[in-house]
Scaffold this active site. Structure first.
Site, PDB file in Angstrom:
ATOM      1  CD1 TRP A   1      -1.753  -2.324   2.074  1.00 30.79           C
ATOM      2  CD2 TRP A   1      -2.674  -1.735   0.123  1.00 30.79           C
ATOM      3  NE1 TRP A   1      -2.587  -3.341   1.685  1.00 30.79           N
ATOM      4  CE2 TRP A   1      -3.162  -3.015   0.494  1.00 30.79           C
ATOM      5  CE3 TRP A   1      -3.108  -1.162  -1.070  1.00 30.79           C
ATOM      6  CZ2 TRP A   1      -4.063  -3.717  -0.285  1.00 30.79           C
ATOM      7  CZ3 TRP A   1      -4.016  -1.876  -1.861  1.00 30.79           C
ATOM      8  CH2 TRP A   1      -4.482  -3.124  -1.456  1.00 30.79           C
TER       9      TRP A   1
ATOM     10  CG  ASP B   1      -3.028   3.624   4.588  1.00 33.16           C
ATOM     11  OD1 ASP B   1      -4.044   3.392   5.268  1.00 33.16           O
ATOM     12  OD2 ASP B   1      -2.767   3.023   3.526  1.00 33.16           O
TER      13      ASP B   1
ATOM     14  CE  LYS C   1      -7.939  -3.743   5.352  1.00 30.72           C
ATOM     15  NZ  LYS C   1      -7.694  -4.949   4.547  1.00 30.72           N
TER      16      LYS C   1
END
Length: 354
Positions: free
Chosen positions: A100, A167, A191
Site C-alpha cells: 500500500w 495510512d 478493517k
C-alpha cells in the site's frame, strides 16, 4: 457451527452492530423506512453523520485540537492521490513498508519529487526500517502504520518537524497512540470500523490550503470540510455501520480497553507459533502486527491436512496473501479471544497428529 472470521478485509464486525444495522435496513428510527432509502439530507441521517464524525475525534483524543473528521468515498486508494493533491507542493518523504505504501508513492510521484527515506522491499517487506532521516524541507512525511499483507506494524513513529500523514487502514482504533502527532490520518472502514464503501479522513485544518494548484472538488479536503462531509451523497449504510461500531468501541471502554484485548489475542497466537515446531512466523519478531499474524508451515507436506483441520473447525479467511503465501490470521477489534483459542487448538492438534 460458529464461524471464526480471520479474514483480512472486508472483515469481522461486532455481532450487535450487525444486528442493529440489519434492523435499520428494514426500519430505521421506527419510521417504517429503510436507512438506505431515506434522504441523506434528512435530519435522521445528518445526525448519524455528525455522531460518526464526533465519535471518531473523541476516541482518537482529538476533540478541540483543530482536527476535522470526514467520511469520504473511493477507499484509502483515493487518499493516496488526495493526500498529494492537497499537501504536496514540491517534495514529500515516504517510508515504503509494503504494497500500500508502494501504491501511495506511485500516486504521489504525479505531483512532485518523492524521497523514499527507507524501504524494506529488500526482504519482501518482512521488517520495518528503523534508521532513516526525514528531509526537513519536505512538505510532509507519509507512512503506513500496519501492513495487512505482510503482517508488520510500526511500533515507534519518527520525530519530525514536517507534517505527518499516516495510512491507518488496518489498525485504526486498535491501539493507543498520541494521535495529535499526526496531521492527517486516513483509513478504509473495512478493517476495524465498518463495511467497505467509506473512508475515514482525520485532518488538522491548519495544514491545508498551502499548495499552488487547483484541486478538483471531490479531492479537496477543504471542500468536504465546508460541506460537513456531505458535498456529495455519502455512503449512507457504511457510515451508519461505522457509527455503530464506534459506539460499540466507546461502550467497551475505548481504545485503551480494546488494546488490552488485542494484545491478549496476538500474544496467544504468536506464543503458539513460536512454540510449535510445525510453524514459522514470517516477519521480524519486533515488528509483528497485532492485527495480522503471518506464518508458514515448516513441512509443506502437511498443507492439505492443516487446511482441512482449520476449515472443519469453522475458521474462515486464514490463507495468506498471494504475494506472501502461507497463512494470515487477521485479529481485528471485533474478533474474540475465543476464536483465537480455536485456531491455537488447531495448531496444537496438528502437532499431535504429525
Amino acid at each position: 457451527m460458529k464461524k471464526h472470521n480471520f479474514s483480512a478485509g472486508p472483515c469481522i464486525l461486532p455481532q450487535e452492530v450487525l444486528q442493529k444495522a440489519s434492523e435499520a435496513v428494514l426500519n430505521f428510527n421506527n419510521d417504517n423506512l429503510s436507512l438506505i432509502e431515506i434522504s441523506h439530507r434528512s435530519k435522521p441521517f445528518v445526525n448519524v453523520m455528525e455522531n460518526a464524525r464526533s465519535l471518531a475525534l473523541e476516541l482518537l483524543g482529538l476533540e478541540g485540537k483543530g482536527y476535522k473528521a470526514l467520511f469520504l468515498q473511493g477507499g484509502a486508494s483515493t487518499q493516496f492521490l488526495a493526500t498529494a493533491y492537497n499537501l504536496l507542493d514540491t517534495k514529500a518523504a515516504y517510508l515504503n513498508t509494503g504494497t500500500w505504501s508502494t501504491k501511495a508513492i506511485k500516486e504521489a510521484k504525479l505531483f512532485g519529487d518523492i524521497v523514499e527515506v527507507a524501504s524494506s522491499k529488500d526482504k519482501n517487506f518482512t521488517y520495518i526500517p528503523k534508521e532513516y532521516s526525514i528531509p526537513s524541507d519536505a512538505d510532509y512525511f507519509h507512512c503506513t502504520s500496519n501492513n495487512t499483507i505482510f503482517g508488520t506494524q510500526i511500533k515507534h513513529f519518527p520525530e519530525t518537524n514536517v507534517p505527518v500523514v499516516c495510512d491507518m487502514s488496518s489498525d485504526i482504533f486498535s491501539r493507543q497512540l498520541d494521535f495529535s502527532k499526526f496531521d492527517l490520518i486516513y483509513a478504509g472502514a473495512q478493517k476495524n470500523m465498518g463495511p467497505a464503501g467509506t473512508t475515514l479522513v482525520v485532518v488538522k485544518e491548519e495544514i491545508l490550503g498551502k499548495v499552488n494548484r487547483t484541486i478538483p472538488s471531490m479531492l479537496d479536503y477543504k471542500v468536504h470540510i465546508g460541506k460537513d462531509s456531505m458535498f456529495n451523497t455519502p455512503a449512507v449504510f457504511p457510515v451508519y455501520v461505522s457509527m455503530l461500531t464506534l459506539e460499540w468501541l466507546k461502550n467497551l471502554g475505548g481504545i485503551a480497553a480494546i488494546e488490552k484485548i488485542n494484545e491478549q489475542k496476538s500474544a496467544l497466537l504468536y506464543n503458539e507459533i513460536d512454540r510449535n515446531p510445525l510453524f514459522n512466523g514470517i516477519v521480524a519478531t519486533e515488528d509483528r502486527s497485532h492485527m495480522n499474524a503471518t506464518f508458514t508451515l515448516t513441512n509443506e507436506a502437511l498443507t492439505d491436512t492443516f487446511n482441512t483441520m482449520w476449515n472443519d473447525a469453522g475458521i474462515n479467511g486464514l490463507n495468506g496473501h498471494r504475494s506472501v503465501g502461507g497463512y494470515r490470521a487477521s485479529m481485528y477489534n471485533a474478533l474474540s479471544l475465543e476464536s483465537v483459542q480455536v485456531l491455537v487448538d488447531v495448531l496444537q492438534e496438528l502437532e499431535r497428529k504429525a
